[in-house]
Design a protein around this motif. Structure first.
Motif, PDB file in Angstrom:
ATOM      1  N   ALA A  42       0.826  -1.209   0.000  1.00 53.10           N
ATOM      2  CA  ALA A  42       0.000   0.000   0.000  1.00 53.10           C
ATOM      3  C   ALA A  42       0.857   1.256   0.000  1.00 53.10           C
ATOM      4  N   VAL A  43       1.919   1.264   0.796  1.00 48.91           N
ATOM      5  CA  VAL A  43       2.810   2.427   0.852  1.00 48.91           C
ATOM      6  C   VAL A  43       3.431   2.687  -0.515  1.00 48.91           C
ATOM      7  N   LEU A  44       3.964   1.638  -1.130  1.00 46.70           N
ATOM      8  CA  LEU A  44       4.650   1.823  -2.408  1.00 46.70           C
ATOM      9  C   LEU A  44       3.693   2.216  -3.519  1.00 46.70           C
ATOM     10  N   GLY A  45       2.420   1.922  -3.345  1.00 46.35           N
ATOM     11  CA  GLY A  45       1.433   2.386  -4.309  1.00 46.35           C
ATOM     12  C   GLY A  45       1.265   3.894  -4.313  1.00 46.35           C
ATOM     13  N   LEU A  46       1.743   4.554  -3.243  1.00 40.84           N
ATOM     14  CA  LEU A  46       1.664   6.016  -3.139  1.00 40.84           C
ATOM     15  C   LEU A  46       3.002   6.695  -3.388  1.00 40.84           C
ATOM     16  N   VAL A  47       4.055   5.900  -3.582  1.00 35.64           N
ATOM     17  CA  VAL A  47       5.399   6.434  -3.823  1.00 35.64           C
ATOM     18  C   VAL A  47       5.705   6.335  -5.316  1.00 35.64           C
ATOM     19  N   PRO A  48       6.069   7.418  -5.971  1.00 37.14           N
ATOM     20  CA  PRO A  48       6.352   7.363  -7.408  1.00 37.14           C
ATOM     21  C   PRO A  48       7.433   6.353  -7.754  1.00 37.14           C
ATOM     22  N   ASP A  49       7.300   5.728  -8.926  1.00 37.01           N
ATOM     23  CA  ASP A  49       8.319   4.799  -9.405  1.00 37.01           C
ATOM     24  C   ASP A  49       9.621   5.533  -9.701  1.00 37.01           C
ATOM     25  N   GLY A  50      10.677   4.742  -9.803  1.00 40.91           N
ATOM     26  CA  GLY A  50      11.955   5.311 -10.186  1.00 40.91           C
ATOM     27  C   GLY A  50      12.941   5.295  -9.041  1.00 40.91           C
ATOM     28  N   PRO A  51      14.184   5.631  -9.343  1.00 44.01           N
ATOM     29  CA  PRO A  51      15.223   5.628  -8.315  1.00 44.01           C
ATOM     30  C   PRO A  51      15.015   6.761  -7.320  1.00 44.01           C
ATOM     31  N   GLY A  52      15.589   6.608  -6.159  1.00 46.42           N
ATOM     32  CA  GLY A  52      15.482   7.646  -5.140  1.00 46.42           C
ATOM     33  C   GLY A  52      15.903   7.118  -3.789  1.00 46.42           C
ATOM     34  N   HIS A  53      15.626   7.901  -2.763  1.00 45.84           N
ATOM     35  CA  HIS A  53      16.030   7.577  -1.391  1.00 45.84           C
ATOM     36  C   HIS A  53      14.807   7.747  -0.503  1.00 45.84           C
ATOM     37  N   LEU A  54      14.423   6.689   0.196  1.00 51.66           N
ATOM     38  CA  LEU A  54      13.246   6.686   1.069  1.00 51.66           C
ATOM     39  C   LEU A  54      13.685   6.567   2.519  1.00 51.66           C
ATOM     40  N   LEU A  55      13.092   7.374   3.389  1.00 51.23           N
ATOM     41  CA  LEU A  55      13.315   7.303   4.834  1.00 51.23           C
ATOM     42  C   LEU A  55      12.065   6.757   5.505  1.00 51.23           C
ATOM     43  N   ASP A  56      12.224   5.660   6.246  1.00 55.44           N
ATOM     44  CA  ASP A  56      11.126   5.087   7.021  1.00 55.44           C
ATOM     45  C   ASP A  56      11.297   5.513   8.478  1.00 55.44           C
ATOM     46  N   VAL A  57      10.527   6.498   8.907  1.00 46.65           N
ATOM     47  CA  VAL A  57      10.612   7.065  10.255  1.00 46.65           C
ATOM     48  C   VAL A  57       9.857   6.155  11.228  1.00 46.65           C
ATOM     49  N   ALA A  58      10.456   5.925  12.402  1.00 48.79           N
ATOM     50  CA  ALA A  58       9.886   5.008  13.392  1.00 48.79           C
ATOM     51  C   ALA A  58       9.682   3.633  12.759  1.00 48.79           C
ATOM     52  N   CYS A  59      10.763   3.086  12.225  1.00 48.09           N
ATOM     53  CA  CYS A  59      10.694   1.849  11.448  1.00 48.09           C
ATOM     54  C   CYS A  59      10.472   0.612  12.311  1.00 48.09           C
ATOM     55  N   GLY A  60      10.578   0.741  13.633  1.00 50.31           N
ATOM     56  CA  GLY A  60      10.345  -0.404  14.501  1.00 50.31           C
ATOM     57  C   GLY A  60      11.328  -1.528  14.228  1.00 50.31           C
ATOM     58  N   THR A  61      10.809  -2.735  14.096  1.00 51.11           N
ATOM     59  CA  THR A  61      11.667  -3.901  13.884  1.00 51.11           C
ATOM     60  C   THR A  61      12.201  -3.984  12.462  1.00 51.11           C
ATOM     61  N   GLY A  62      11.753  -3.096  11.586  1.00 49.45           N
ATOM     62  CA  GLY A  62      12.216  -3.105  10.206  1.00 49.45           C
ATOM     63  C   GLY A  62      11.504  -4.107   9.316  1.00 49.45           C
ATOM     64  N   ILE A  63      10.427  -4.707   9.817  1.00 51.92           N
ATOM     65  CA  ILE A  63       9.756  -5.744   9.036  1.00 51.92           C
ATOM     66  C   ILE A  63       9.089  -5.167   7.788  1.00 51.92           C
ATOM     67  N   VAL A  64       8.559  -3.946   7.902  1.00 49.13           N
ATOM     68  CA  VAL A  64       8.002  -3.274   6.726  1.00 49.13           C
ATOM     69  C   VAL A  64       9.120  -2.621   5.921  1.00 49.13           C
ATOM     70  N   THR A  65      10.076  -2.020   6.599  1.00 49.63           N
ATOM     71  CA  THR A  65      11.186  -1.334   5.935  1.00 49.63           C
ATOM     72  C   THR A  65      11.915  -2.270   4.980  1.00 49.63           C
ATOM     73  N   ARG A  66      12.181  -3.483   5.432  1.00 44.04           N
ATOM     74  CA  ARG A  66      12.876  -4.460   4.584  1.00 44.04           C
ATOM     75  C   ARG A  66      12.064  -4.758   3.328  1.00 44.04           C
ATOM     76  N   ARG A  67      10.761  -4.841   3.462  1.00 47.32           N
ATOM     77  CA  ARG A  67       9.929  -5.115   2.295  1.00 47.32           C
ATOM     78  C   ARG A  67       9.893  -3.926   1.335  1.00 47.32           C
ATOM     79  N   LEU A  68       9.914  -2.720   1.879  1.00 44.60           N
ATOM     80  CA  LEU A  68       9.977  -1.555   1.008  1.00 44.60           C
ATOM     81  C   LEU A  68      11.226  -1.608   0.140  1.00 44.60           C
ATOM     82  N   ALA A  69      12.333  -1.999   0.755  1.00 43.99           N
ATOM     83  CA  ALA A  69      13.600  -2.088   0.024  1.00 43.99           C
ATOM     84  C   ALA A  69      13.574  -3.229  -0.994  1.00 43.99           C
ATOM     85  N   ALA A  70      13.036  -4.372  -0.590  1.00 45.37           N
ATOM     86  CA  ALA A  70      13.035  -5.540  -1.475  1.00 45.37           C
ATOM     87  C   ALA A  70      12.065  -5.372  -2.648  1.00 45.37           C
TER      88      ALA A  70
END
Length: 249
Positions: free
Chosen positions: A27-55
């Motif tokens: 759902a998050v990536l559906g709101l983030v434009p395609d293409g290269p860039g740098h994303l900051l995940d604030v309050a990432c917690g255990t990183g379980i979502v953050t890792r998926r954003l990267a993958a």
């Protein structure tokens, strides 16, 4: 508020695990434009979502930030070299650094409206012109799914929702961001059963019902009388809002 250092080890398993993380990241990536860039995940917690954003979006360089040491350790194991310990009210990044900034399941934790304003302001500051800020809103309301468990809890005392969508939008506008759409995703595995809700009551999950208080035990007793004590009721559906930082001119 819960002690997230103590919560860290059991956090993912108690909140839907990989299935919920996958739904959130999609759902998050559906709101983030395609293409290269740098994303900051604030309050990432255990990183379980953050890792998926990267993958799921290899063209994005993803950085996670969290204040809780145990959460930072867990997230750092999932994304080595890409997680920093930081207060979301004072982010240690330069202005106009990131193409996207996310804060998933953060703003609802805060009691102080000034803290919410400060976090939105910081997310806007580090966002590059043309970039998007994506955040969850109305999280507590999402858990009220119209079940018998919700009916029992309807009269419980509640704190003001600092992550209410109109409130977050007002903060975003104040700091130069403009609404840029929204979506929703299921909180897979987070449907409440009477028995798990009793456990949550007695460990302080409901912040206005401290463990051991007579009111807390009254709600627990009423929940214990419901049928199907171990059957989860429907999952919540979480709302996301996106805000864009305009480009000059």
């Amino acid at each position: 508020m819960l002690d997230y250092d103590k919560e860290a080890d059991a956090y993912d398993a108690s909140r839907g695990g990989e299935a919920r993380a996958a739904a959130a990241a999609e759902a998050v990536l559906g709101l983030v434009p395609d293409g290269p860039g740098h994303l900051l995940d604030v309050a990432c917690g255990t990183g379980i979502v953050t890792r998926r954003l990267a993958a799921d979006r290899p063209a994005l360089r993803v950085t996670g930030a969290d204040l809780t040491p145990a959460m930072v350790r867990m997230a750092g194991a999932r994304l080595p070299g890409a997680v920093v310990r930081a207060d979301s009210r004072r982010l240690p990044f330069r202005t106009d650094t990131f193409h996207a900034v996310t804060s998933i399941w953060l703003l609802h934790l805060l009691d102080d409206a000034e803290d919410v304003r400060a976090i939105v302001a910081e997310c806007a500051r580090v966002l590059r012109p043309g970039g998007v800020y994506v955040t969850t809103v109305d999280k507590a309301a999402a858990h009220d799914v119209g079940s018998d468990v919700d009916a029992v809890l309807a009269t419980r005392p509640r704190r003001p929702a600092q992550d209410a969508a109109p409130t977050v939008t007002a903060h975003a506008l104040r700091h130069g961001l403009r609404p840029a759409g929204g979506t929703a995703f299921p909180g897979i595995g987070q449907g409440r059963s009477p028995r798990t809700t009793i456990t949550d009551l007695r460990r302080g999950w409901f912040t206005r019902l401290p463990p051991g208080e007579p009111r807390t035990e009254d709600f627990a007793a009423r929940l214990a009388r419901l049928p199907d004590q171990d059957r989860p009721r429907p999952d919540p559906v979480f709302a996301l809002r996106a805000y864009r930082k305009p480009t000059p001119g």
